[in-house]
Design a protein around this motif. Structure first.
Motif, mmCIF file in Angstrom:
data_model
loop_
_atom_site.group_PDB
_atom_site.id
_atom_site.type_symbol
_atom_site.label_atom_id
_atom_site.label_comp_id
_atom_site.label_asym_id
_atom_site.label_seq_id
_atom_site.Cartn_x
_atom_site.Cartn_y
_atom_site.Cartn_z
ATOM 1 N N GLY A 1 1.530 -2.164 17.921
ATOM 2 C CA GLY A 1 1.026 -0.832 17.630
ATOM 3 C C GLY A 1 1.738 -0.130 16.489
ATOM 4 N N GLU A 2 2.934 -0.566 16.167
ATOM 5 C CA GLU A 2 3.770 0.156 15.203
ATOM 6 C C GLU A 2 3.801 -0.473 13.812
ATOM 7 O OE1 GLU A 2 5.387 2.946 15.398
ATOM 8 O OE2 GLU A 2 5.330 3.447 17.524
ATOM 9 N N ILE A 3 3.567 -1.775 13.696
ATOM 10 C CA ILE A 3 3.776 -2.427 12.393
ATOM 11 C C ILE A 3 2.442 -2.729 11.719
ATOM 12 C CG2 ILE A 3 5.926 -3.429 13.239
ATOM 13 C CD1 ILE A 3 3.259 -5.874 12.352
ATOM 14 N N THR A 4 2.495 -2.910 10.402
ATOM 15 C CA THR A 4 1.340 -3.323 9.616
ATOM 16 C C THR A 4 1.776 -4.383 8.611
ATOM 17 O OG1 THR A 4 -0.325 -2.629 8.000
ATOM 18 C CG2 THR A 4 1.730 -1.392 8.014
ATOM 19 N N ARG A 5 0.931 -5.346 8.381
ATOM 20 C CA ARG A 5 1.243 -6.432 7.436
ATOM 21 C C ARG A 5 0.476 -6.291 6.125
ATOM 22 N NH1 ARG A 5 4.246 -10.077 10.222
ATOM 23 N NH2 ARG A 5 3.976 -10.169 12.485
ATOM 24 N N TRP A 6 -0.239 -5.176 5.931
ATOM 25 C CA TRP A 6 -1.100 -5.032 4.768
ATOM 26 C C TRP A 6 -0.390 -4.440 3.559
ATOM 27 C CZ3 TRP A 6 -5.184 -7.870 5.003
ATOM 28 C CH2 TRP A 6 -5.773 -8.124 6.228
ATOM 29 N N ARG A 7 0.824 -4.006 3.704
ATOM 30 C CA ARG A 7 1.561 -3.488 2.551
ATOM 31 C C ARG A 7 2.362 -4.611 1.896
ATOM 32 N NH1 ARG A 7 3.884 2.266 4.944
ATOM 33 N NH2 ARG A 7 1.929 2.957 5.884
ATOM 34 N N TRP A 8 3.063 -4.252 0.819
ATOM 35 C CA TRP A 8 3.766 -5.278 0.047
ATOM 36 C C TRP A 8 5.001 -5.813 0.768
ATOM 37 C CZ3 TRP A 8 8.685 -5.167 -2.365
ATOM 38 C CH2 TRP A 8 8.931 -6.252 -3.209
ATOM 39 N N LYS B 1 3.430 1.698 10.554
ATOM 40 C CA LYS B 1 2.241 2.541 10.447
ATOM 41 C C LYS B 1 2.545 4.028 10.605
ATOM 42 C CE LYS B 1 -0.768 -0.837 12.805
ATOM 43 N NZ LYS B 1 -1.587 -1.037 14.024
ATOM 44 N N LYS B 2 3.471 4.363 11.487
ATOM 45 C CA LYS B 2 3.597 5.738 11.949
ATOM 46 C C LYS B 2 4.915 6.411 11.565
ATOM 47 C CE LYS B 2 1.023 4.268 16.052
ATOM 48 N NZ LYS B 2 1.107 4.091 17.531
ATOM 49 N N ILE B 3 5.828 5.685 10.939
ATOM 50 C CA ILE B 3 7.145 6.242 10.635
ATOM 51 C C ILE B 3 7.159 6.757 9.199
ATOM 52 C CG2 ILE B 3 9.620 5.790 10.545
ATOM 53 C CD1 ILE B 3 9.218 3.526 12.512
ATOM 54 N N PRO B 4 7.593 7.977 8.960
ATOM 55 C CA PRO B 4 7.668 8.511 7.591
ATOM 56 C C PRO B 4 8.572 7.659 6.694
ATOM 57 C CG PRO B 4 7.933 10.267 9.192
ATOM 58 C CD PRO B 4 7.999 8.983 9.962
ATOM 59 N N LEU B 5 8.194 7.589 5.425
ATOM 60 C CA LEU B 5 8.938 6.806 4.443
ATOM 61 C C LEU B 5 9.264 7.684 3.251
ATOM 62 C CD1 LEU B 5 10.010 4.102 3.284
ATOM 63 C CD2 LEU B 5 7.684 3.660 2.459
ATOM 64 N N LEU B 6 10.546 7.755 2.894
ATOM 65 C CA LEU B 6 11.005 8.500 1.722
ATOM 66 C C LEU B 6 11.269 7.507 0.593
ATOM 67 C CD1 LEU B 6 11.485 10.426 4.140
ATOM 68 C CD2 LEU B 6 13.538 11.219 2.971
ATOM 69 N N LEU B 7 10.577 7.690 -0.529
ATOM 70 C CA LEU B 7 10.778 6.834 -1.699
ATOM 71 C C LEU B 7 11.702 7.554 -2.674
ATOM 72 C CD1 LEU B 7 7.173 5.479 -2.363
ATOM 73 C CD2 LEU B 7 8.974 4.510 -0.937
ATOM 74 N N PHE B 8 12.822 6.927 -3.006
ATOM 75 C CA PHE B 8 13.785 7.530 -3.920
ATOM 76 C C PHE B 8 13.335 7.331 -5.367
ATOM 77 C CE2 PHE B 8 17.473 6.919 -0.693
ATOM 78 C CZ PHE B 8 17.023 8.017 0.015
ATOM 79 N N HIS B 9 12.198 7.914 -5.672
ATOM 80 C CA HIS B 9 11.657 7.836 -7.022
ATOM 81 C C HIS B 9 10.690 8.983 -7.211
ATOM 82 C CE1 HIS B 9 11.350 5.871 -10.810
ATOM 83 N NE2 HIS B 9 11.876 4.756 -10.360
ATOM 84 N N ALA B 10 10.145 9.092 -8.428
ATOM 85 C CA ALA B 10 9.147 10.112 -8.726
ATOM 86 C C ALA B 10 7.758 9.489 -8.681
ATOM 87 C CB ALA B 10 9.403 10.709 -10.109
ATOM 88 N N ARG B 11 6.815 10.207 -8.121
ATOM 89 C CA ARG B 11 5.453 9.671 -8.102
ATOM 90 C C ARG B 11 4.936 9.465 -9.527
ATOM 91 N NH1 ARG B 11 1.428 8.581 -4.601
ATOM 92 N NH2 ARG B 11 -0.650 8.521 -5.547
#
Length: 417
Positions: free
Chosen positions: A172-179, A186-196
């Motif tokens: 229920g928590e993981i996804t394999r469709w990303r890189w 799927k459900k946990i926030p992700l902080l990217l240390f970069h600029a969009r």
């Protein structure tokens, strides 16, 4: 803060509480390949899997977390066993990374490829979609092959076994469709240390936040500032004062070494420009070709890169994310020679897409390398693009984007996960 014991001196200087935890084996603990009947024996598979889970070495984490009692746990997005432990223990969790690991999109190809949107069929929407399809098929086949090869002791299987032991809802928590390999969440926030603004056009997600590069000078009294950094900077200042001219910084990271043929061509460029000073950071290992090196090449096993870049007129780098960010933040033109590993080809594609530097190949001859270097330093469009991106970086910092994001996570009614 939790981390390997070697980080404690620098963390203490910054005034944070620290608890040491074992180094995490990114990519999984070493497990020997097995064949034949042993690979098919259920008892041996269970024993190997149990030993592999034990080797993840996250046993002390729950008790350490309990002693801190955190309101939010920020975890590197590759530390999967730690992530599962924190979620299973009921702590609010958010992930972070310096890798540009956003969502797949028809203008955002897989990060290990050098595809530039809008360039040729590969950069078309159909071409990018096909690249993702090929990547997903490869990723699936790789996972199945490793399950067979390691008899259930592959990293993915070990993490699934750990999830079952911790009561973590793996399916229920993981996804394999990303890189990301082996999976993302799927459900946990992700902080990217970069600029969009540095990324390629990609779908947005309320769970993915660009919070800007994490850059700062090492604090006074830190192990880095008090030790090798001061010595390197002193020697560099002395040599540069005698030499004059432009300063070109060279570094290829610590993951891979350039082929000897490329280094031969690069040293020829150095010889052809005796009025320039080239500063080489070897990344902790000799790069070879020790004989008859150019007199205007200053070599160091390690340098305080962010500080050295303040004096550089250009940087020849491998397109590692940290190096790119530091060059842009210092306003240094980039000539990148990416290795076909991890995210370097995708990073180079972003440099090219935004006009932030020149991209070369390890097969380039001296004339091509020199021409590319001169272009990086003289092209007004490149300098203007770097100045704009540098301004974006500084706005993230001045606006406190990272702090605002963390505060929003802390104030969320149900926590960030």
């Amino acid at each position: 803060m939790l981390g390997p014991a070697k980080l404690e001196p620098d963390v203490a200087v910054m005034g944070f509480s620290f608890a040491a935890i074992p180094d995490y084996p990114l990519g999984g603990p070493p497990v020997k390949r097995i064949k034949g009947a042993a690979a098919r024996d259920a008892g041996q598979r269970r024993a190997r899997q149990a030993a592999g889970v034990e080797a993840l070495d996250v046993g002390p984490l729950a008790s350490v977390l309990k002693s801190f009692g955190p309101n939010l746990v920020l975890i590197d997005f590759e530390m999967h066993a730690h992530i599962m432990t924190c979620v299973a223990e009921g702590y609010p969790v958010a992930l972070f990374t310096g890798i540009i690991a956003g969502l797949p999109g028809l203008q955002a190809p897989p990060l290990h490829l050098g595809i530039v949107p809008g360039e040729g069929f590969g950069g078309s929407r159909a071409g990018v979609g096909l690249a993702w399809l090929r990547f997903w098929i490869w990723k699936h086949r790789k996972r199945l092959a490793e399950k067979r090869r390691f008899g259930g002791g592959d990293y993915d299987s070990l993490l699934q076994a750990y999830a079952r032991a911790r009561g973590f809802d793996f399916a229920g928590e993981i996804t394999r469709w990303r890189w990301q390999i082996p999976f993302s969440y799927k459900k946990i926030p992700l902080l990217l240390f970069h600029a969009r603004a540095f990324d390629l056009p990609s779908p947005r997600s309320p769970l993915i936040s660009y919070v800007g590069p994490m850059l700062s000078e090492p604090p006074e009294g830190s192990a880095q500032s008090a030790g090798r950094a001061a010595e390197v900077l002193s020697k560099l200042a002395e040599v540069r004062e005698r030499h004059g001219g432009k300063l070109i910084y060279i570094a290829f990271g610590t993951i891979a070494a350039p082929p000897p043929e490329f280094l031969t061509s690069l040293w020829e460029v150095v010889r052809r420009n005796p009025g320039w000073l080239f500063v080489l950071a070897e990344g902790g290992r000799p790069l070879g070709l020790e004989k008859d090196l150019p007199a205007n090449l200053l070599r160091f096993a390690w340098v305080p890169q962010y500080q050295v870049l303040r004096f550089a007129d250009a940087a020849i780098i491998h397109a590692g994310q940290n190096s790119i960010v530091e060059c842009i933040d210092r306003g240094v033109p980039i000539l990148a020679f990416p290795f076909p590993v991890n995210d370097q080809m995708g990073n180079a594609a972003r440099l090219r897409y935004h006009g932030l530097g020149v991209i070369g190949k390890m097969t380039d001859q001296p004339e091509e390398i020199e021409q590319a270097l001169r272009q990086a330093m003289s092209d007004r469009k490149i300098s203007e693009s770097i100045a704009r991106m540098r301004g974006v970086f500084h706005r993230y910092r001045s606006e406190g984007r990272a702090e605002q994001t963390v505060e929003a996570l802390l104030s969320a009614p149900n926590g960030p996960s």
